[in-house]
Write a protein that holds these residues in place. Sequence first.
Motif, PDB file in Angstrom:
ATOM      1  N   TYR A 155       0.870  -1.180   0.000  1.00 38.13           N
ATOM      2  CA  TYR A 155       0.000   0.000   0.000  1.00 38.13           C
ATOM      3  C   TYR A 155       0.900   1.221   0.000  1.00 38.13           C
ATOM      4  O   TYR A 155       1.554   1.543   1.001  1.00 38.13           O
ATOM      5  CB  TYR A 155      -0.904  -0.015   1.241  1.00 38.13           C
ATOM      6  CG  TYR A 155      -1.853   1.162   1.354  1.00 38.13           C
ATOM      7  CD1 TYR A 155      -3.123   1.101   0.814  1.00 38.13           C
ATOM      8  CD2 TYR A 155      -1.472   2.321   2.025  1.00 38.13           C
ATOM      9  CE1 TYR A 155      -4.007   2.178   0.921  1.00 38.13           C
ATOM     10  CE2 TYR A 155      -2.337   3.398   2.149  1.00 38.13           C
ATOM     11  CZ  TYR A 155      -3.604   3.320   1.591  1.00 38.13           C
ATOM     12  OH  TYR A 155      -4.465   4.387   1.702  1.00 38.13           O
ATOM     13  N   ILE A 183      -1.190  -1.254  -4.259  1.00 33.89           N
ATOM     14  CA  ILE A 183      -2.224  -0.241  -4.122  1.00 33.89           C
ATOM     15  C   ILE A 183      -1.562   1.132  -4.035  1.00 33.89           C
ATOM     16  O   ILE A 183      -0.744   1.376  -3.142  1.00 33.89           O
ATOM     17  CB  ILE A 183      -3.086  -0.486  -2.874  1.00 33.89           C
ATOM     18  CG1 ILE A 183      -3.712  -1.882  -2.910  1.00 33.89           C
ATOM     19  CG2 ILE A 183      -4.170   0.576  -2.736  1.00 33.89           C
ATOM     20  CD1 ILE A 183      -4.386  -2.298  -1.618  1.00 33.89           C
ATOM     21  N   SER A 185      -2.530   4.739  -3.288  1.00 37.54           N
ATOM     22  CA  SER A 185      -3.702   5.415  -2.733  1.00 37.54           C
ATOM     23  C   SER A 185      -4.086   6.658  -3.533  1.00 37.54           C
ATOM     24  O   SER A 185      -5.263   6.894  -3.800  1.00 37.54           O
ATOM     25  CB  SER A 185      -3.468   5.788  -1.268  1.00 37.54           C
ATOM     26  OG  SER A 185      -2.465   6.789  -1.162  1.00 37.54           O
ATOM     27  N   MET A 210      -3.948  -1.450  -8.029  1.00 37.48           N
ATOM     28  CA  MET A 210      -5.192  -0.771  -7.681  1.00 37.48           C
ATOM     29  C   MET A 210      -4.848   0.668  -7.321  1.00 37.48           C
ATOM     30  O   MET A 210      -3.865   0.925  -6.626  1.00 37.48           O
ATOM     31  CB  MET A 210      -5.872  -1.473  -6.503  1.00 37.48           C
ATOM     32  CG  MET A 210      -7.112  -0.761  -5.984  1.00 37.48           C
ATOM     33  SD  MET A 210      -7.902  -1.660  -4.618  1.00 37.48           S
ATOM     34  CE  MET A 210      -8.765  -2.941  -5.511  1.00 37.48           C
ATOM     35  N   THR A 211      -5.659   1.611  -7.802  1.00 31.95           N
ATOM     36  CA  THR A 211      -5.339   3.015  -7.589  1.00 31.95           C
ATOM     37  C   THR A 211      -6.603   3.858  -7.709  1.00 31.95           C
ATOM     38  O   THR A 211      -7.646   3.384  -8.161  1.00 31.95           O
ATOM     39  CB  THR A 211      -4.287   3.491  -8.608  1.00 31.95           C
ATOM     40  OG1 THR A 211      -4.007   4.867  -8.392  1.00 31.95           O
ATOM     41  CG2 THR A 211      -4.782   3.299 -10.034  1.00 31.95           C
ATOM     42  N   SER A 212      -6.482   5.120  -7.312  1.00 31.15           N
ATOM     43  CA  SER A 212      -7.588   6.061  -7.497  1.00 31.15           C
ATOM     44  C   SER A 212      -7.413   6.889  -8.753  1.00 31.15           C
ATOM     45  O   SER A 212      -8.229   7.759  -9.048  1.00 31.15           O
ATOM     46  CB  SER A 212      -7.673   6.987  -6.277  1.00 31.15           C
ATOM     47  OG  SER A 212      -6.461   7.711  -6.109  1.00 31.15           O
ATOM     48  N   CYS A 222     -10.031   2.046  -6.994  1.00 27.16           N
ATOM     49  CA  CYS A 222     -10.297   1.647  -5.607  1.00 27.16           C
ATOM     50  C   CYS A 222     -11.467   2.388  -4.981  1.00 27.16           C
ATOM     51  O   CYS A 222     -11.905   2.022  -3.884  1.00 27.16           O
ATOM     52  CB  CYS A 222      -9.052   1.876  -4.750  1.00 27.16           C
ATOM     53  SG  CYS A 222      -8.653   3.627  -4.507  1.00 27.16           S
ATOM     54  N   ASN A 223     -11.966   3.450  -5.630  1.00 30.31           N
ATOM     55  CA  ASN A 223     -13.014   4.255  -5.013  1.00 30.31           C
ATOM     56  C   ASN A 223     -14.387   3.621  -5.186  1.00 30.31           C
ATOM     57  O   ASN A 223     -15.308   4.189  -5.772  1.00 30.31           O
ATOM     58  CB  ASN A 223     -13.000   5.665  -5.601  1.00 30.31           C
ATOM     59  CG  ASN A 223     -11.680   6.371  -5.358  1.00 30.31           C
ATOM     60  OD1 ASN A 223     -11.047   6.832  -6.278  1.00 30.31           O
ATOM     61  ND2 ASN A 223     -11.261   6.448  -4.111  1.00 30.31           N
ATOM     62  N   TYR A 226     -15.139  -2.800  -2.872  1.00 28.03           N
ATOM     63  CA  TYR A 226     -14.631  -4.074  -3.358  1.00 28.03           C
ATOM     64  C   TYR A 226     -14.389  -5.012  -2.169  1.00 28.03           C
ATOM     65  O   TYR A 226     -13.920  -4.573  -1.114  1.00 28.03           O
ATOM     66  CB  TYR A 226     -13.312  -3.891  -4.102  1.00 28.03           C
ATOM     67  CG  TYR A 226     -13.406  -3.150  -5.408  1.00 28.03           C
ATOM     68  CD1 TYR A 226     -14.622  -2.969  -6.057  1.00 28.03           C
ATOM     69  CD2 TYR A 226     -12.262  -2.631  -5.994  1.00 28.03           C
ATOM     70  CE1 TYR A 226     -14.691  -2.295  -7.261  1.00 28.03           C
ATOM     71  CE2 TYR A 226     -12.322  -1.945  -7.206  1.00 28.03           C
ATOM     72  CZ  TYR A 226     -13.538  -1.781  -7.828  1.00 28.03           C
ATOM     73  OH  TYR A 226     -13.614  -1.104  -9.021  1.00 28.03           O
ATOM     74  N   THR A 237     -12.347  -2.301   0.249  1.00 23.71           N
ATOM     75  CA  THR A 237     -12.114  -0.885  -0.055  1.00 23.71           C
ATOM     76  C   THR A 237     -13.379  -0.102   0.259  1.00 23.71           C
ATOM     77  O   THR A 237     -14.488  -0.614   0.124  1.00 23.71           O
ATOM     78  CB  THR A 237     -11.733  -0.681  -1.526  1.00 23.71           C
ATOM     79  OG1 THR A 237     -12.854  -1.034  -2.345  1.00 23.71           O
ATOM     80  CG2 THR A 237     -10.538  -1.525  -1.902  1.00 23.71           C
ATOM     81  N   CYS A 290      -7.272   5.913  -1.652  1.00 18.66           N
ATOM     82  CA  CYS A 290      -7.864   4.593  -1.404  1.00 18.66           C
ATOM     83  C   CYS A 290      -7.893   4.316   0.093  1.00 18.66           C
ATOM     84  O   CYS A 290      -6.886   4.487   0.786  1.00 18.66           O
ATOM     85  CB  CYS A 290      -7.038   3.503  -2.083  1.00 18.66           C
ATOM     86  SG  CYS A 290      -6.854   3.696  -3.867  1.00 18.66           S
ATOM     87  N   ILE A 292      -8.552   1.305   2.725  1.00 16.50           N
ATOM     88  CA  ILE A 292      -8.562  -0.162   2.731  1.00 16.50           C
ATOM     89  C   ILE A 292      -8.652  -0.673   4.165  1.00 16.50           C
ATOM     90  O   ILE A 292      -7.949  -0.174   5.049  1.00 16.50           O
ATOM     91  CB  ILE A 292      -7.278  -0.737   2.098  1.00 16.50           C
ATOM     92  CG1 ILE A 292      -6.985  -0.065   0.754  1.00 16.50           C
ATOM     93  CG2 ILE A 292      -7.363  -2.249   1.957  1.00 16.50           C
ATOM     94  CD1 ILE A 292      -7.870  -0.475  -0.367  1.00 16.50           C
TER      95      ILE A 292
END
Length: 398
Positions: A155, A183, A185, A210-212, A222-223, A226, A237, A290, A292
Amino acid sequence: SFDTCISTSTIFLPSMSTFISNIPNFSSAISGVNSGFLTSTFFIFVFPKALLFYLLSFSHYLLQQLLNFLQFCNDNVILLEKNISAIALILSFCGIFILLLPKKFPGKLFAVFLLLPLFLEKSPRPNFGDAWVYFLDVGQNLSVVIKTQNKTIIYDVANERFAKSVILPFLRFHSINNIDLMIISHQDNDHSGGLNTLLENQNLNIKNVMTSMQNLPNSILCNADYFWEFDGVKFQTFNALQQNSTRFQQNFLDNFSKDIAKKNLQISWKNLQNQSDKNNYFYAGNDKSCVIKITTQNGKSVLLTGDIGKNEEQNLIQNYDEKTLQSDVLLVAHHGSLTSSAENFLQIISPKLAIISAGFDNKFNHPNPLIIQRLQKLNVPILQTQINGQISIKLDEL
């Protein structure tokens, strides 16, 4: 310069000789020393400039080769973790002791087998359903590594400097070559700047991202809400921007592989870094971070919040019930900035431990003293990377 040093010595040594000869009883003290000694010493230090030059050059060459060798070891040698069992250590010490005995000692070669447990012993890893969380000491940046029994998740990746000096050495030390999920963020450099360094590393296999950031191809946004599971550990998320009831089945990542898209991802990320206008739609700022939550099979949990602010915290409170948000460990948002960690948010999360990732004597004065007071008011223990260094937590041992 070197010539200046020689000239200075030429002038200084005769004066020094005159000074010493005037010291009482000094001449008698060295009467047994050949008078030619001072002369020969003078010529050794003054006359052969070329010889000294080549000696210094050769010393420089040897030091450079040593540095190159150490850099090679740093880049290529895989270290064993230090958590070696007592039995393996005792056997290895016995084996080394026997090998150091005289050659005629009977059965000496069999001592080599006593060293095998030291190399064959597997690196420690979490049990099924447990997770180990490492908050790396990356200055005024953020990077968290999560290990389950067979998976590794990162992360945030700090900036380029700390990706090279901290993240990559950490992964090598733990013999981690596969990143099952990375990830990012949001787009700020202290959270995403090290991405290229990891993507360019040939020893790392990054499977999923995974990213915003909406414009990063072949990545998962990620927004949204999930859900998935790695080795009995649940990941979720949160949507901190607006209400979104979309639900995805567990293990949705199993069919999503980024192995063939690594080069395209790297090129796209370079293009993103060249964007000078952070007000365009490409930019994913603090508010899009993100969020989590990681929950073990025994119900122990950690909440990673990136750089969300008070508005996003209130969105989380409105969108989710208290039980869903409550976490045993809280990564304090935005390095402990006053723009985050509202009192009602901290009360709802009700953490047993707060982690703050911030650099020593940073210019932002993170963490803000008011945030520390809020946590202390709730009797929440606080650990800070700028004070405690890397913080390692085995969730099921909380």
